[in-house]
Design a protein around this motif. Structure first.
Motif, PDB file in Angstrom:
ATOM      1  N   VAL B 207     -56.483 -61.836 -84.197  1.00  0.00           N
ATOM      2  CA  VAL B 207     -56.111 -60.434 -84.002  1.00  0.00           C
ATOM      3  C   VAL B 207     -56.587 -59.804 -82.694  1.00  0.00           C
ATOM      4  CG1 VAL B 207     -56.046 -58.106 -84.990  1.00  0.00           C
ATOM      5  CG2 VAL B 207     -56.091 -60.077 -86.510  1.00  0.00           C
ATOM      6  N   SER B 208     -57.888 -59.655 -82.534  1.00  0.00           N
ATOM      7  CA  SER B 208     -58.386 -58.851 -81.415  1.00  0.00           C
ATOM      8  C   SER B 208     -58.267 -59.586 -80.081  1.00  0.00           C
ATOM      9  CB  SER B 208     -59.856 -58.497 -81.632  1.00  0.00           C
ATOM     10  OG  SER B 208     -59.976 -57.752 -82.817  1.00  0.00           O
ATOM     11  N   GLY B 209     -58.297 -58.810 -79.029  1.00  0.00           N
ATOM     12  CA  GLY B 209     -58.325 -59.375 -77.692  1.00  0.00           C
ATOM     13  C   GLY B 209     -59.563 -58.870 -76.966  1.00  0.00           C
ATOM     14  N   ILE B 210     -59.986 -59.636 -75.983  1.00  0.00           N
ATOM     15  CA  ILE B 210     -61.148 -59.204 -75.205  1.00  0.00           C
ATOM     16  C   ILE B 210     -60.878 -59.516 -73.730  1.00  0.00           C
ATOM     17  CG2 ILE B 210     -62.414 -61.339 -75.656  1.00  0.00           C
ATOM     18  CD1 ILE B 210     -64.933 -59.498 -75.819  1.00  0.00           C
ATOM     19  N   THR B 211     -61.097 -58.504 -72.899  1.00  0.00           N
ATOM     20  CA  THR B 211     -60.805 -58.637 -71.475  1.00  0.00           C
ATOM     21  C   THR B 211     -62.009 -59.211 -70.745  1.00  0.00           C
ATOM     22  OG1 THR B 211     -59.320 -56.744 -71.632  1.00  0.00           O
ATOM     23  CG2 THR B 211     -60.029 -57.390 -69.427  1.00  0.00           C
ATOM     24  N   LEU B 212     -61.709 -60.138 -69.881  1.00  0.00           N
ATOM     25  CA  LEU B 212     -62.720 -60.879 -69.119  1.00  0.00           C
ATOM     26  C   LEU B 212     -62.724 -60.339 -67.693  1.00  0.00           C
ATOM     27  CD1 LEU B 212     -64.341 -63.542 -68.627  1.00  0.00           C
ATOM     28  CD2 LEU B 212     -62.148 -64.698 -68.405  1.00  0.00           C
ATOM     29  N   GLU B 213     -63.895 -59.904 -67.218  1.00  0.00           N
ATOM     30  CA  GLU B 213     -64.000 -59.427 -65.837  1.00  0.00           C
ATOM     31  C   GLU B 213     -64.631 -60.507 -64.955  1.00  0.00           C
ATOM     32  OE1 GLU B 213     -62.841 -56.501 -64.905  1.00  0.00           O
ATOM     33  OE2 GLU B 213     -62.355 -55.836 -66.931  1.00  0.00           O
ATOM     34  N   ASP B 214     -64.378 -60.451 -63.666  1.00  0.00           N
ATOM     35  CA  ASP B 214     -65.018 -61.407 -62.749  1.00  0.00           C
ATOM     36  C   ASP B 214     -66.533 -61.356 -62.890  1.00  0.00           C
ATOM     37  OD1 ASP B 214     -62.970 -62.814 -61.444  1.00  0.00           O
ATOM     38  OD2 ASP B 214     -62.564 -61.137 -60.109  1.00  0.00           O
ATOM     39  N   SER B 215     -67.042 -60.147 -63.037  1.00  0.00           N
ATOM     40  CA  SER B 215     -68.474 -59.974 -63.202  1.00  0.00           C
ATOM     41  C   SER B 215     -69.002 -60.735 -64.416  1.00  0.00           C
ATOM     42  CB  SER B 215     -68.725 -58.483 -63.422  1.00  0.00           C
ATOM     43  OG  SER B 215     -69.846 -58.084 -62.763  1.00  0.00           O
ATOM     44  N   ARG B 312     -57.782 -76.373 -85.027  1.00  0.00           N
ATOM     45  CA  ARG B 312     -57.187 -76.330 -83.688  1.00  0.00           C
ATOM     46  C   ARG B 312     -57.091 -74.866 -83.324  1.00  0.00           C
ATOM     47  NH1 ARG B 312     -50.908 -77.039 -82.003  1.00  0.00           N
ATOM     48  NH2 ARG B 312     -51.216 -77.178 -79.751  1.00  0.00           N
ATOM     49  N   SER B 313     -57.761 -74.496 -82.264  1.00  0.00           N
ATOM     50  CA  SER B 313     -57.717 -73.093 -81.835  1.00  0.00           C
ATOM     51  C   SER B 313     -57.063 -73.016 -80.470  1.00  0.00           C
ATOM     52  CB  SER B 313     -59.121 -72.488 -81.784  1.00  0.00           C
ATOM     53  OG  SER B 313     -59.637 -72.355 -83.096  1.00  0.00           O
ATOM     54  N   ILE B 314     -56.195 -72.040 -80.361  1.00  0.00           N
ATOM     55  CA  ILE B 314     -55.452 -71.806 -79.125  1.00  0.00           C
ATOM     56  C   ILE B 314     -55.877 -70.441 -78.591  1.00  0.00           C
ATOM     57  CG2 ILE B 314     -53.143 -71.344 -78.198  1.00  0.00           C
ATOM     58  CD1 ILE B 314     -52.835 -74.054 -79.096  1.00  0.00           C
ATOM     59  N   ALA B 315     -56.216 -70.385 -77.328  1.00  0.00           N
ATOM     60  CA  ALA B 315     -56.446 -69.084 -76.697  1.00  0.00           C
ATOM     61  C   ALA B 315     -55.307 -68.812 -75.722  1.00  0.00           C
ATOM     62  CB  ALA B 315     -57.783 -69.078 -75.953  1.00  0.00           C
ATOM     63  N   ALA B 316     -54.879 -67.559 -75.710  1.00  0.00           N
ATOM     64  CA  ALA B 316     -53.774 -67.164 -74.831  1.00  0.00           C
ATOM     65  C   ALA B 316     -54.168 -65.906 -74.085  1.00  0.00           C
ATOM     66  CB  ALA B 316     -52.515 -66.919 -75.651  1.00  0.00           C
ATOM     67  N   LYS B 317     -53.644 -65.739 -72.890  1.00  0.00           N
ATOM     68  CA  LYS B 317     -54.028 -64.549 -72.134  1.00  0.00           C
ATOM     69  C   LYS B 317     -52.897 -63.530 -72.080  1.00  0.00           C
ATOM     70  CE  LYS B 317     -53.147 -66.302 -67.448  1.00  0.00           C
ATOM     71  NZ  LYS B 317     -53.773 -66.740 -66.201  1.00  0.00           N
ATOM     72  N   ASP B 318     -53.302 -62.276 -72.221  1.00  0.00           N
ATOM     73  CA  ASP B 318     -52.356 -61.161 -72.190  1.00  0.00           C
ATOM     74  C   ASP B 318     -51.203 -61.381 -73.159  1.00  0.00           C
ATOM     75  OD1 ASP B 318     -54.035 -60.097 -70.329  1.00  0.00           O
ATOM     76  OD2 ASP B 318     -52.747 -60.464 -68.600  1.00  0.00           O
ATOM     77  N   CYS B 319     -51.525 -61.943 -74.317  1.00  0.00           N
ATOM     78  CA  CYS B 319     -50.501 -62.279 -75.304  1.00  0.00           C
ATOM     79  C   CYS B 319     -51.119 -62.327 -76.695  1.00  0.00           C
ATOM     80  CB  CYS B 319     -49.907 -63.646 -74.945  1.00  0.00           C
ATOM     81  SG  CYS B 319     -48.700 -64.269 -76.126  1.00  0.00           S
ATOM     82  N   PRO B 320     -50.981 -61.238 -77.469  1.00  0.00           N
ATOM     83  CA  PRO B 320     -51.474 -61.275 -78.851  1.00  0.00           C
ATOM     84  C   PRO B 320     -50.839 -62.454 -79.587  1.00  0.00           C
ATOM     85  CG  PRO B 320     -50.931 -59.035 -78.198  1.00  0.00           C
ATOM     86  CD  PRO B 320     -50.423 -59.928 -77.098  1.00  0.00           C
ATOM     87  N   CYS B 321     -51.566 -63.018 -80.545  1.00  0.00           N
ATOM     88  CA  CYS B 321     -51.197 -64.327 -81.076  1.00  0.00           C
ATOM     89  C   CYS B 321     -50.500 -64.302 -82.421  1.00  0.00           C
ATOM     90  CB  CYS B 321     -52.430 -65.222 -81.114  1.00  0.00           C
ATOM     91  SG  CYS B 321     -52.965 -65.709 -79.457  1.00  0.00           S
TER      92      CYS B 321
END
Lengths: 352, 352, 352
Positions: B207-215, B312-321
């Protein structure tokens, strides 16, 4: 069976419903250091074991607001995952101090419910309590929060609006056991102003500003295991009314508290919130300034060494506070104001 | 004599070559707190000493993936400083739990080498092992990584491609000594779903998403003393094919694991990776979502209280799953996918 | 009575004036971990209790530069809150090592004052000393800093320019008590180069670069309770000559030190700064590279096991250092240079 929780929506709550929140958390010296790194707090009691031992405590207690962040963070998945906004706090009182090594957990009871007229959301009142590993209360408060409905058509519970006290009474403030002001070191604490030196109506500009980055507020909310979506998801944030992530309101409270050191350095303990509201949203890149007004000074029953100051602190963004931005005669806030908090701090008195 | 290391290039490696990696590291409570602050992980076993003691452990062990990050970080200066890409993992198995105060060090052996047809790089297979201060294995794995050649004309070693097991066998998974599920507290852990409640083929949207910063990703890789250049150097990053810094792939694994709490809260220990690949690059500003599928459920020999789930876990970016972005019938991944990980977690069973 | 401090301006200082700085700070394992996370330092002595115990110390001491950051941070509210620029350091010497659990405090004495010809500011020389909870010196130095005047018309004190030593003498460097090099583990430390392997005039390119974000330098300065305005306030920063926030110069020193591991891994202790200047400003987004030159090698009186290397390290931004950017024959620095530091490190000698 669906194993994923989407959090509770307004129609899921019942008055009297109880929640035991997940993930007890052992706080450590690392949380103390991170609290300094995130907000720049300089209160000696939370920074130095030597100072804390000088006033009769076993070691430096963790910052009171850190306790608040951890407890409220635990309540989010059950109470406010689908929150529109955090509306207010009342009867918000700290109990026994928290030390590195203590394990905190939290539980809540629903006190009230009121659907909004648009039927898209409603207000939920909860009493939440944080306890340590011995079951001792570390924080107890009422919070009300606006929560989305899953389905605007869903039937809702009857309206119950609880009564909350307008302020915490001085006699209900908890002074840490064993506290002894005789060894209080003004020089180490950074101020010679004690309780007697403050008077109702006095205003203090805390002068400095501190810029909040997205990285900072996400770091803090993750540390508190606070899962509120609005803070973390820049992708979803694009489609909100703000078009971006929203900083955690508690981050602003801690920044305000850290800034208040300049003028309130001897206010060694936040003992209670009487009322508080997050007047406006804060975003990454905003610079937070703060000012305070002394609302009331109160002696504490049975104590000649410590008194309480009732403060109103205002935080404003991108607006230095030398001109006291606040609430106008028309009841409207200056557009820069993001926080208006009414709270009690404890401060040493002059010893005879 | 040149005292600076530029790291090894493909032509520098030999099958059978051994490396003892520099800078042993004592992990502390601070690493535990930072692991929470960096990823927002909420697993009770790593958050609460009280919870961990309730299941027979001396205190909260450090997050399994933190052990991975620290061990792999130590190998970078010798193995992958000049890496093009991290290609895969196999026979990846955790050993004894790691506690605050333990000191980890790492060593590696080269298992295989294969030059790429363009002669600009080649694949290096290594077995790396992390041990604690008593020499006990904490992590052991095979990794293969594509490494630049210093000189495309340089002669290379004969090709050796090692055989690795397609998966870690359930009987080889390490259950921490002393673990006793009788005291496992579902309420504190945040889920009543136990091993028996999961079935092969079941899918879970986290469900949730978390944004990753360069920092954020630079903070984590520095903490792990991982010196891989692609993560730190924005100036050099401008001249790469991505035109910018690349987030550490392990950061995405930890975010996926933290997100998986919502649906897998009782998966208290990552015991092994069977296979994994960093399908696409992740950059500062990307928001990570994840979903999982149960591949297999396995009892563990001699244990009625704990079972293993192969996920099996899949991570996707900028795309709710919610629509399960993955690998199509044509063998191609959905463009949002950044991680595809096949791994074992341990979970309490229902006690009779 | 105004309770807010705006810091001291140039006309407020007097030669001989003494300051006891606020907020003693107990350093912990968390500060050690954060020091690694902020700079990526890999020196084994500060990373591993096992390594430190192998050379006779009770446990891993805190990074020497962390001690510097904490002590200098404490002096800011009294000395440099209204600084224009930090101009130089001299007689800068570390004392007893600092371990987790130690509480540091700091005091300063004004040594000299000289108004600038524009009457808008002046230079203040102070001697500052950090001590632990037993009163033992952990750091002692002279710093001079340019400070704004509150009022250009204000009368000022007579000019006093103190004499400072051009360098710290090798015999004045403090070798930690109990240090025993017999157990020094080159493999764990990451280098087989010892004191005898370095010669005056030798240059070392530290190769890697590391990008500094605004979030990073603010995190570090808050951790050190350093309140210098120029680092924190992006809003006010817009109206400065740089148009933005300025990174803390000490952050660049620590990045340089961390980068210097590649070539100086056995330089286990920074024992003194002879001279140093922050040649240019650093901002969020800049990538820091570094190179060093050996200025001098010195044995230490009464020690056959440890020697001192006098190093000059240059940090440059957005400029890899393979071509040794430095100070030209015309006395002007290469435009990329941001730091020029002359300092002593201790290094093991070859045992007979």
């Amino acid at each position: 069976m669906n194993k994923t929780s989407n959090g509770n929506f307004f129609e899921d709550f019942r008055v009297g419903q109880e929640f035991r929140h997940a993930t007890p958390r052992t706080l450590t010296e690392a949380d103390a250091a991170l609290n300094i790194a995130l907000y720049g707090s300089r209160f000696a009691i939370n920074s130095s074991d030597v100072f804390a031992q000088g006033i009769g405590l076993p070691r430096a207690p963790l910052d009171d607001l850190l306790v608040f962040h951890v407890v409220i963070g635990k309540t989010v998945p059950d109470i406010s995952l689908n929150a529109v906004a955090n509306l207010g706090y009342a009867e918000f009182r700290w109990g026994v101090p928290v030390y590195p090594g203590d394990t905190l957990s939290a539980h809540s009871t629903v006190l009230g419910l009121r659907e909004n007229s648009n039927k898209a959301s409603g207000v939920v009142w909860v009493r939440s309590t944080g306890v340590n590993q011995r079951g001792e209360m570390v924080l107890d408060y009422v919070r009300w929060v606006m929560v989305h409905k899953r389905d605007p058509q869903a039937p809702v519970q009857p309206t119950v609006v609880p009564t909350t006290a307008p302020a915490v009474k001085p006699e209900d403030l908890v002074v840490p056991a064993g506290l002894s002001i005789a060894g209080y070191d003004d020089g180490a604490a950074g101020s010679s102003h004690r309780w007697e030196d403050y008077a109702p109506g006095e205003r203090i500009d805390h002068v400095s500003g501190i810029t909040l980055e997205d990285s900072d507020h996400m770091f803090s909310t993750r540390l508190y295991q606070n899962t509120a979506r609005v803070h973390f998801d820049a992708f979803a944030g694009k489609n909100t009314r703000f078009g971006r992530r929203l900083a955690y309101g508690g981050h602003v409270i801690s920044l305000m508290r850290a800034l208040s050191f300049n003028g309130l350095a001897n206010g060694f303990r936040v003992a209670a919130f009487n009322a508080g509201s997050h007047v406006g949203p804060t975003f990454g890149g905003d610079t937070i300034y703060a000012w305070s007004e002394v609302l009331e000074t109160a002696p504490l029953p049975g104590r000649r060494d410590v008194g309480a100051l009732r403060m109103r602190s205002i935080a404003a963004k991108d607006c230095p506070c030398g001109e006291w931005p606040g609430k106008g005669a028309d009841g409207k806030y200056h557009p820069a104001v993001v926080l208006d908090l009414d709270y009690w701090v404890l401060m040493p008195r002059r010893l005879a």
